[in-house]
Every structure is written in structure tokens, then in C-alpha cells.
Design an enzyme around this catalytic site. Structure first.
Site, mmCIF file in Angstrom:
data_model
loop_
_atom_site.group_PDB
_atom_site.id
_atom_site.type_symbol
_atom_site.label_atom_id
_atom_site.label_comp_id
_atom_site.label_asym_id
_atom_site.label_seq_id
_atom_site.Cartn_x
_atom_site.Cartn_y
_atom_site.Cartn_z
ATOM 1 N N ARG A 263 52.038 14.728 40.842
ATOM 2 C CA ARG A 263 51.247 14.049 39.806
ATOM 3 C C ARG A 263 51.978 14.102 38.466
ATOM 4 O O ARG A 263 52.493 15.143 38.080
ATOM 5 C CB ARG A 263 49.870 14.717 39.664
ATOM 6 C CG ARG A 263 49.049 14.667 40.941
ATOM 7 C CD ARG A 263 47.690 15.286 40.775
ATOM 8 N NE ARG A 263 46.969 15.317 42.049
ATOM 9 C CZ ARG A 263 45.747 15.816 42.208
ATOM 10 N NH1 ARG A 263 45.095 16.312 41.168
ATOM 11 N NH2 ARG A 263 45.177 15.815 43.402
ATOM 12 N N ARG A 278 48.342 23.715 36.185
ATOM 13 C CA ARG A 278 48.492 22.255 36.215
ATOM 14 C C ARG A 278 49.975 21.923 36.366
ATOM 15 O O ARG A 278 50.752 22.081 35.431
ATOM 16 C CB ARG A 278 47.926 21.636 34.937
ATOM 17 C CG ARG A 278 47.723 20.126 35.014
ATOM 18 C CD ARG A 278 47.144 19.588 33.708
ATOM 19 N NE ARG A 278 45.849 20.156 33.407
ATOM 20 C CZ ARG A 278 44.696 19.679 33.867
ATOM 21 N NH1 ARG A 278 44.686 18.603 34.633
ATOM 22 N NH2 ARG A 278 43.541 20.256 33.548
ATOM 23 N N GLU A 350 38.352 25.055 38.096
ATOM 24 C CA GLU A 350 38.265 24.221 39.300
ATOM 25 C C GLU A 350 39.374 24.551 40.295
ATOM 26 O O GLU A 350 40.547 24.663 39.938
ATOM 27 C CB GLU A 350 38.368 22.743 38.915
ATOM 28 C CG GLU A 350 38.323 21.799 40.105
ATOM 29 C CD GLU A 350 38.957 20.444 39.813
ATOM 30 O OE1 GLU A 350 39.425 19.812 40.770
ATOM 31 O OE2 GLU A 350 39.003 20.047 38.633
ATOM 32 N N SER A 353 37.507 19.874 44.465
ATOM 33 C CA SER A 353 36.502 18.845 44.211
ATOM 34 C C SER A 353 36.126 18.236 45.544
ATOM 35 O O SER A 353 37.003 17.775 46.288
ATOM 36 C CB SER A 353 37.045 17.758 43.276
ATOM 37 O OG SER A 353 37.045 18.186 41.948
ATOM 38 N N ARG A 392 46.470 27.334 42.770
ATOM 39 C CA ARG A 392 45.372 27.929 42.000
ATOM 40 C C ARG A 392 44.753 29.109 42.747
ATOM 41 O O ARG A 392 44.213 30.038 42.127
ATOM 42 C CB ARG A 392 44.322 26.873 41.662
ATOM 43 C CG ARG A 392 44.849 25.819 40.701
ATOM 44 C CD ARG A 392 43.779 24.907 40.150
ATOM 45 N NE ARG A 392 44.344 23.953 39.202
ATOM 46 C CZ ARG A 392 43.640 23.176 38.391
ATOM 47 N NH1 ARG A 392 42.319 23.246 38.406
ATOM 48 N NH2 ARG A 392 44.240 22.344 37.565
#
Length: 430
Positions: A263, A278, A350, A353, A392
Site C-alpha cells: 500500500r 503502518r 485496529e 476490519s 500488528r
């Protein structure tokens, strides 16, 4: 993609629900394009009918010996054919414009999604586990990883740039152990079929999941091609059944896949710069389901619990949050975020999701099922969720399992995947 007929018949409702997302769509323009398309289609069909009648008349004239009249009619039909060609080209242009417009409209939130402007309006559903109370000042994962010589961000930056990580020794093994543990849990205990998809996908696949055309700036495109690196396994796995009709007896289909994810993080400059929260490249285990409309919300609850089960076995405190309309992803009708406790930040972050897209992706990717009782094929409902984001999870383990001496205890369930190693200690000095 929303059903155009549904938009026409429920225009006020659709406008209201999309506005609740904080998105403004010019639906009047959409209906103008749709009206133009229908007029062009009617004009083409009328001319094609005239041409067909005329062609039949030519044959009758020739059979009756009226050759001159037949030739004159053929000349007029040639002009008619040219008009049909021009109008058909216009129809194709208008239909393409209409499709592109529809592809940029987000999904309608489910009725159970609370109204809100941003993440501050999300609703906590439940918590599991108690955050550990340290009798020392806990370090963050960057300091822990550097001290144990298992995480080297400086050399990663030298190799690739910012937002990349280099795992070393037991750090690399911990990442690999987590991937294997997650895959084994989801296949052996949760009933998912493991797949290993391509890590590159074509434009049509990205359109199918809703990543394109709207979010192209977030993707890594391969120069000189129409291929992109996958930002999540959701893209290739959802497209396994693109342009297919599945028997209802095969539903619910459940897939689990490991992929690296790529990403650009184009809209996140200045956010989570420190560490590996991130990244431009990270590993993730993804859960994807194909099911019927009647069962999709039950499947969302079970998918969310399947992802949360990973954290429970790792004994990591977490909470589940229901996203409000203003924080909902473009393609989602309803999303739960699972957030894991991060001691150094004294907050939950987070880690998964879990979303129900209803038939939004299925319309774009043309994924349908044939009902048991017969009748026309219907669009499936698609769902997915991280099970989990691996990097994470590493962050959460390093920070929650850190010891006063700087070492990190391995969660019990991971010890077999670590070859019996129970603790990551400081490297011994020669």
C-alpha cells in the site's frame, strides 16, 4: 456497485443514506445520463427494426422481379445502417459513462450502522481481556525490537525506504510462526479452505472489489502493465469466483489466504511514522466468505469472532468496535473493527476490519448463485476480514509480553510454532 433500478425507485432513501456517509453524489446527473442512455437504446432499437423490415422487403422485391426498387431500398438501408452504427457508438459511450458513475458511488450503510461523522462516533460493542499493568515503564515495539536485535528499521530504510521493516532471527521466526498459527487455526478449527493466490492482480479484479477506479493512487501499479500489487488478499480471493454462478448448496464458501500486502498509504503522511504499525509492505492472513443474502449478517458475526479468536488464544486484550456511517469503508455495508491493546500508546489499535459488502462487490464482479428452489441466479453476498494483520500482532506481542529485563515471553500457543522457544532474550555477547 448499487443496482440502478433500486436507485431510481428509492432515490430519496439512497440520497439520504449516502449523505450520512459524508459523501455528496450528484444523483440528478446520474439520472440524466441514464435517461440519455435509454433514449439512445430506444432510437437504436427503432432503427434496427426499420432495417430488419427493410431487409425483408428487399428479399420480397427481388423475388417478385422488382430489381430497381430493391436496389433503391438497399441504398436507403445502407444509410440506415450507418445511422445505427453511429447511434450504437453513442450508446456504448453513454453506457460507459453511466458505469463509471456507478462505480464511484459507495455502498449503502446497513440499518444497524450508527450515524456518525468520523471514528470518534464509532460504538464499542465489547471487550475481552484486561490490559496488563506493568510495574515498570513499558517500552514500545521499536525499542524492544532494536534491543533484542530482531527488528532493524534503519537497514530496511536503506534497502527500500521509509515504512519498510527488516525482521531478523527470532523476529523473522515470530512473524512466520504467527502466519502458520493463524492459517492452521482458521483451516482446522474454523472451517476455511486455504488458498495461496497471486500477489498481483489485474484491473478488472480491483474493480470487482471496489478498489478501482476510486483508489488507484493508493495502489502500486507495475509500470507498463495494467497489473497492480495486491493491497490485501481480499482482491485476488474475492475474484476467484468472478463471472461465475455457484450452486446454493456450496454456500457459504469460506477461504483463508496469506499474502504480503502493498500500500502506498497516500493519505497517511505523518501518521504512525514510527515503527511497523503502518507499512508499505506487510503480511496479513485474510478471511473471505461468499454466502446468501439471508445468512450474510450471521456470517459477519461468526467471521468477526473467528478473527477475535486469534487474539484470545494469544491472550491479547482487545475490543470490538462498530464503525459509524462516516468511518465506513467505500464498499462496506457494515464493519466491525477489532482493536488490540498497545501498552506503549495506552490505547487500542485496529488489527482487523470485518465487513459485509452485501451484493456490492458481487454486482461489480458478477458473482451469483443458483437458488435451490430454482429461478434466476441471484447475486451472492461477500464478506471479509483480517485474521489477522501479522505485523500488528507482532507489535502487540512484543509490547504486551515484554519483561522488566527487556526480554519477551512467547505466548503459550505459539511455542510449538517457535520450535519450543519460550522467550526472546537479549543476544549473548561474545
Amino acid at each position: 456497485m448499487l443496482d440502478l433500478r433500486f436507485i431510481r425507485e428509492n432515490l430519496d432513501y439512497v440520497k439520504k443514506r449516502i449523505q450520512e456517509r459524508g459523501v455528496i453524489i450528484d444523483f440528478d446527473k446520474l439520472l440524466t445520463i441514464d435517461e440519455e442512455r435509454r433514449k439512445v437504446i430506444q432510437a437504436v432499437e427503432k432503427l434496427e427494426h426499420e432495417r430488419n423490415v427493410g431487409s425483408k422487403k428487399v428479399g420480397e422485391l427481388k423475388r417478385s422481379g422488382k430489381l430497381r426498387e430493391a436496389e433503391e431500398l438497399q441504398l436507403s438501408l445502407k444509410s440506415l445502417s450507418e445511422q445505427v452504427k453511429q447511434l450504437s457508438e453513442k450508446r456504448n459511450q453513454v453506457e460507459e459513462e453511466l458505469r463509471n458513475f456507478l462505480l464511484n458511488i459507495p455502498n449503502i450503510p446497513h440499518s444497524s450502522v450508527p450515524y456518525g461523522k468520523d471514528s470518534s462516533d464509532n460504538v464499542e460493542i465489547r471487550r475481552w481481556g484486561e490490559p496488563k499493568r506493568f510495574d515498570f515503564i513499558p517500552k514500545d515495539h521499536v525499542e524492544i525490537g532494536k534491543g533484542l536485535d530482531i527488528l532493524d528499521l534503519d537497514r530496511a530504510a536503506k534497502i527500500a525506504g521509509a515504512r519498510f521493516a527488516l525482521y531478523k532471527g527470532l523476529g523473522a521466526r515470530l512473524e512466520r510462526a504467527l502466519i502458520n498459527f493463524m492459517i492452521d487455526l482458521h483451516t482446522n478449527h474454523h472451517g476455511y479452505m486455504e488458498v495461496l493466490p497471486p500477489f498481483i492482480a489485474n484491473r478488472e479484479s480491483f474493480i470487482g472489489t471496489g478498489n478501482l477506479p476510486k483508489f488507484e493512487e493508493d495502489l502500486f501499479k507495475l509500470e507498463g502493465t495494467d497489473f497492480f500489487l495486491v493491497p490485501t488478499a481480499e482482491v485476488p480471493v474475492t475474484n476467484i469466483h468472478r463471472n461465475e454462478i455457484l450452486p446454493e448448496e456450496e454456500l457459504t464458501k469460506k477461504y483463508v489466504a496469506y499474502t504480503p500486502c502493498f500500500r502506498k498509504e497516500a493519505g497517511s503522511y505523518g501518521k504512525d511514522v514510527r515503527g511497523i504499525i503502518r507499512q508499505h509492505q506487510f503480511n496479513k492472513v485474510e478471511l473471505v466468505k461468499f454466502t446468501t443474502p439471508d445468512s450474510s449478517y450471521e456470517e459477519l458475526e461468526s467471521l468477526t469472532q473467528d478473527a477475535a479468536h486469534v487474539l484470545e488464544l494469544l491472550e491479547l486484550p482487545y475490543r470490538v468496535v462498530l464503525l459509524c456511517t462516516g468511518d465506513l469503508g467505500f464498499a462496506s455495508a457494515k464493519t466491525y473493527d477489532i482493536e488490540v491493546w498497545i501498552p506503549s500508546e495506552n490505547t487500542y489499535r485496529e488489527i482487523s476490519s470485518c465487513s459485509n459488502f452485501e451484493d456490492f462487490q458481487a454486482r461489480r464482479a458478477n458473482i451469483r448463485y443458483r437458488p435451490k428452489e430454482g429461478g434466476k441466479p441471484r447475486f451472492v453476498h461477500t464478506l471479509n476480514g483480517s485474521g489477522l494483520a501479522v505485523g500488528r500482532t507482532v507489535v502487540a506481542i512484543l509490547e504486551n509480553y515484554q519483561e522488566p529485563d527487556g526480554s519477551v515471553t512467547i505466548p503459550k500457543v505459539l511455542v510449538p510454532y517457535m520450535g519450543g522457544i519460550e522467550k526472546i532474550k537479549f543476544p549473548e555477547k561474545p
